[in-house]
Every structure is written in structure tokens, then in C-alpha cells.
Design a protein around this motif. Sequence first.
Motif, mmCIF file in Angstrom:
data_model
loop_
_atom_site.group_PDB
_atom_site.id
_atom_site.type_symbol
_atom_site.label_atom_id
_atom_site.label_comp_id
_atom_site.label_asym_id
_atom_site.label_seq_id
_atom_site.Cartn_x
_atom_site.Cartn_y
_atom_site.Cartn_z
ATOM 1 N N ARG A 133 0.854 -1.152 0.023
ATOM 2 C CA ARG A 133 -0.048 -0.077 0.003
ATOM 3 C C ARG A 133 0.671 1.200 0.105
ATOM 4 N NH1 ARG A 133 -2.859 3.480 3.637
ATOM 5 N NH2 ARG A 133 -4.946 4.114 2.778
ATOM 6 N N ALA B 11 2.327 1.776 -3.370
ATOM 7 C CA ALA B 11 1.338 2.362 -4.252
ATOM 8 C C ALA B 11 1.080 3.971 -4.249
ATOM 9 C CB ALA B 11 0.024 1.471 -4.139
ATOM 10 N N PHE C 12 -5.008 1.099 -5.542
ATOM 11 C CA PHE C 12 -4.785 -0.066 -4.488
ATOM 12 C C PHE C 12 -5.806 -0.091 -3.402
ATOM 13 C CE2 PHE C 12 -3.146 -1.915 -0.707
ATOM 14 C CZ PHE C 12 -2.450 -3.052 -1.199
ATOM 15 N N ASP D 17 3.983 5.778 -5.650
ATOM 16 C CA ASP D 17 3.926 5.768 -6.957
ATOM 17 C C ASP D 17 2.479 6.603 -7.469
ATOM 18 O OD1 ASP D 17 6.128 4.616 -7.152
ATOM 19 O OD2 ASP D 17 5.103 2.301 -7.291
ATOM 20 N N LYS E 50 -0.502 5.815 -6.903
ATOM 21 C CA LYS E 50 -1.506 4.784 -7.165
ATOM 22 C C LYS E 50 -2.316 4.109 -5.911
ATOM 23 C CE LYS E 50 1.144 3.130 -11.024
ATOM 24 N NZ LYS E 50 1.840 1.882 -11.811
ATOM 25 N N VAL F 39 -3.211 -5.242 -9.920
ATOM 26 C CA VAL F 39 -2.778 -5.280 -8.551
ATOM 27 C C VAL F 39 -2.214 -6.495 -8.202
ATOM 28 C CG1 VAL F 39 -3.347 -4.327 -6.304
ATOM 29 C CG2 VAL F 39 -3.994 -3.105 -7.954
#
Length: 598
Positions: free
Chosen positions: A286, A289, A298, A292, A294, A333
Motif C-alpha cells: 500500500r 502504491a 490500491f 507511485d 496509485k 494489482v
Amino acid sequence: MREFSLPALYEVPSDGNLTDLIRRNAAQHPDTAVMSRKAGGRWQDVTATEFLAEVRAAAKGLIASGIRPGDRVALISRTRYEWVLFDFAIWSAGAVTVPVYETSSPEQIQWILGDSGAVAAIVESPGHSASVAALRDRLPELREVWEIEQDAFGALKAAGAEVPDADVDARSSLANADDPATIVYTSGTTGRPKGCVLTHRNFFAECGNVVERLKPLFRTGECSVLLFLPAAHVFGRLVEVAAVLAPIRLGCVPDIKNLTDELQSFRPTLILGVPRVFEKVYNSARAKAQADGKGRIFDAAAETAIAYSRALDLPSGPSFGLKLKHKIFSKLVYSKLHAVLGGRGEYAISGGAPLGERLGHFFRGIGFTVLEGYGLTETCAATAFLPWDKQKIGTVGQPLPGSVLRIADDGEVLVHGEHVFKEYWKNEAATAEAMSDGWFHTGDVGTLDEDGYLKITGRKKELIVTAGGKNVAPAVIEDRIRAHALVAECMVVGDGKPFVAALVTIDEEFLGRWAAENGKPAGSTAADLREDADLMAAVQKAVDDGNAAVSKAESVRKFRILPSQFTEESGHITPSLKLKRNVVAKDFADEIEALYRS
């Protein structure tokens, strides 16, 4: 329901011992890789024939060095191939293994070797050798010490070169099923550790029934397991013996520092761990993510996985829309998470502490089912676990086949079966206190549902009674609070106090990332930020999530962030990551008192 049992799936041999397994494997699966060891950074397979030959060579050396049937031999090492090799060699010499955590203090080593009457020790490192050497004048029965990093195997092989095969065969067959295989000293959250005597029968009953009930996880020639738990702990020992009994390929690594790399190189089909490992996997994924950009993807994928898993328990199953979302996230994912876990696994087994229902649903939802289990040293590890085909997430599963679980009138969980320990070593009073008419009193409080699934709700001795008379089992709320990425440990307090409060430590691995994201000075520690408003607010969210699982009277009203983590070295947790509550309460008495100053 007050009692539940399942019929045995594995017939425990009436005689014989655990060394029979390695001879059987060499006869029936001679060229099958049953072990893998790390050499030069690469995994090298060891066949059943090769493993038996190395065990026999080491056992001959032990015999030549004067090890007699029934002698106790200490084994002080991290988890590695040699641990398994010497464990079976000790048994093959007719002796009894006494495992010692490699992190044990000199005082602990002295107690365990002295209490068990160990006549020899196999240690891992020069540091261990030095520790034992400093204790020799206080250990009159200790005669021999071999060091793994100084080629203990080579030394034993040379010492036993003239010992006939017939001698080691005779020694290997001396112990019967009811003779001691090992004396495992309990972690000792209070007082001195007790030596728990586990027999060859205990391991046969435990591991045989685990393997049979979880048959798809133990397919010979197809499955493999990576052991990174301490081999000195009974859960690690379960993995070792079950892998040999199946047999499946077993790899060993000393710790979880580089676990992701080890999983990706070994690529196990089965992972054994404690909840903290699976929490780390989730929290790390997590956090990456979020870094990044994202994070929202996630979180949406995680919620979908949890919803999908919950829907699997419904008669109607997941809806079409949920199936579609799940399929999309599988590519975006879930596949990446599978790669982190090695890419081949579908199952894990978790023990040592409650996993948490939400995390259990998350992993099942991504297609990597974590089967939770429950047990103690005295029950030779698992006395209950989730079956692979009939899961009830949020419980620790049904009883080990061939055993019985009973809930006493006061809610305590009682256990009966062939896997239950024989006695505490030289401690009749403690044995009598723990055993009554063949039933082991676990000290844990729990419930059984109509299908025999067990839920642990707390420890009898850890129940907190507030000044208002409210009984509080701390495990439920602690597990929920600890699931937050920033929280390393949480200990609920409040016995005799007006309300429930908590001590919280911060996970150092995630603190740096959180500090950078929240504009805090680089290199900030928990001690620097323990009064920081933003950190307090983040921990409050974790506390709020924990409070959602309990009644208002059981909820945490206040908390204190401590300046450092609890560690084994600080004396606040055991090697199996259990809190030493009495030690924490004593060492942080001022912090606890501060929680209740109006």
C-alpha cells in the motif's frame, strides 16, 4: 457448543520414531529434492538420499563423541539447513534435542542447558561459542561444543568415520513413539521458561494430521515451503517435521530482513508466517502504491478483494459486477502481490497471534488464502486450524483431527489428544497445574460455534478488570490497532483503572516514509515525534479503528506513543513476538501512570 472433535486422519505408529521418516523418504523418493540450502547466494537442492547420508554421518560423529541414548543436546542457531540436519542427527544418535533461540542471553542459555542437563551443544557462530565458553564452569554436565560456522558437520563426519553403519542404525531405532524427541523451553512471558517435553508421538500426531487435512498443500514433488520462522520455536519445528513427513521441499532462511528477495528466488507454494509478516506485506504494498501515485487504485483493489472474499461465503456468491471488478484488479494489482510472495503460492498458514478478519479476507480475495491456526508449545504447535476447503475467516479453525477441544465453564479452552505434551521437564507441580484428567488447560478464553470452529477471545491471566468492573480482553482491540502501518506494537492497560488506555510503539520502517510525506525533518525518530500533532492524529485513526471492534466500555480512551519499539533485545517481546506484559508494565510504569493523571 462446549466440545467438538474430529476423527484422526493419520495413524500414529505404535513404535518407531521420527528418524523413520528420512529412511522412508530415501527408500521411496530417493531422487526427490526434500531440502534446499543456500550456497554462494544460490539455492541447491538436496535429495532424500543425500539428506539421509548427511544425517547419518553427523549422527556417527555424535555417537563417536560419547553421546548416549536419551542424552540432551542443545542446538543454538538461526533457521538454516544445518538446523534441520543436526536435529535429525541428534535423533538418529538416540538423543534429545534442546532448541535454544540464537538471540538468547547468557543467563537464558545457562538456565536451559543447566535445567535440561545438556551434555553437548551445537552452536552457530563464534558469539554463541563465546557465550557457552563463559558458562562452562556453571554447566558441569556439558562436555562437547561444535560450531556450525567452524564446520561442525565436517568435524562430526571425521569423528564418526570409523563408526559402523550398524551402530547408527541401532541407535536410530532405540527411541519409541512415547520417548522424548525434544525439550522446548516456553518463551516465558512471565518467570523462567519451563521445559516442555514433546515426544515422537506428539509430532507424528500433529504433523501427520496437519498434512492429511491440508493434503493439497503438501503434494510430494510439486509443493515447497520456505521456513523463516525461528526453528527453535515449536511452530518452526512443525514446518520442519511436516515437510519431511509429506515429503515436500523445504528451504530455510535465517530471518525476514530480505524476505521478499528470498520468496522470489525460492518461489514456495506454501508460506508459514506470523500475522506481522502478512501485515508487512499489505502495508508495504500500500505504501509503495501511494508513493507511485496509485494509492486510490490500491485501496479500491483492496476493498474489492475484501468484498469478493466475503461474498464467497454467501449462498449466491459474488455478483457479476463484483466478479468483473475483481478480474480487472487481478491484472492491475493482485498479480503484482503474488509476484512479491514468490509467484507460485496460493496458501499460507499463520499462527502465533490473531491475523484479523479484514486481512484474512484481503488475502483470500487476491487469491492467496491465509489459513489461520492456533496452538501452544504444549500442543506441539497447532491444535486448531482452518481447513483449506471449509474456511471461516475470523476463527482459528476446527480442532486437529484426532483431538478434542472443550470450552470450560469459565470459558477456558481445554485440549485433549495425542499431540498434547508429555510433561514439563523436572517440574511435576507445573505439569499438575496445566493438566487435569488428560486435559490441557491452555489459559486462553474462547468459543466454539456449531461447526466446531474456535474463536480465541483473550487470555485468562490477561483479562483487564476496570475500576467499573468491566472485563476487557485486550487481544481484540490490540490486533486491530496494530494492523495500522505506523503501529509496531500496542498494549492495552487499565486494570483497576477508570478506563481503558494503551501504549503504542511506532514502526520504524514506515515512520521515515510517513515523515517525508508529512513534511517532518529527515531522520526524525519516534522519540522526536511522539508529541507531534500529525503523528498523534494518525495513531488516533488506528485507535478509532480498534475501538470500532469493541463496546464503548472496552474502547481505548487515551494512548501514549513510546519513544522506541519493543524488541527481543530490550526484553519486552519473546522470540515468537509475544508481548511480555509484565515487563512492559514495569518498565513503562511512569508512562502508564501519565495516562491516568487528570
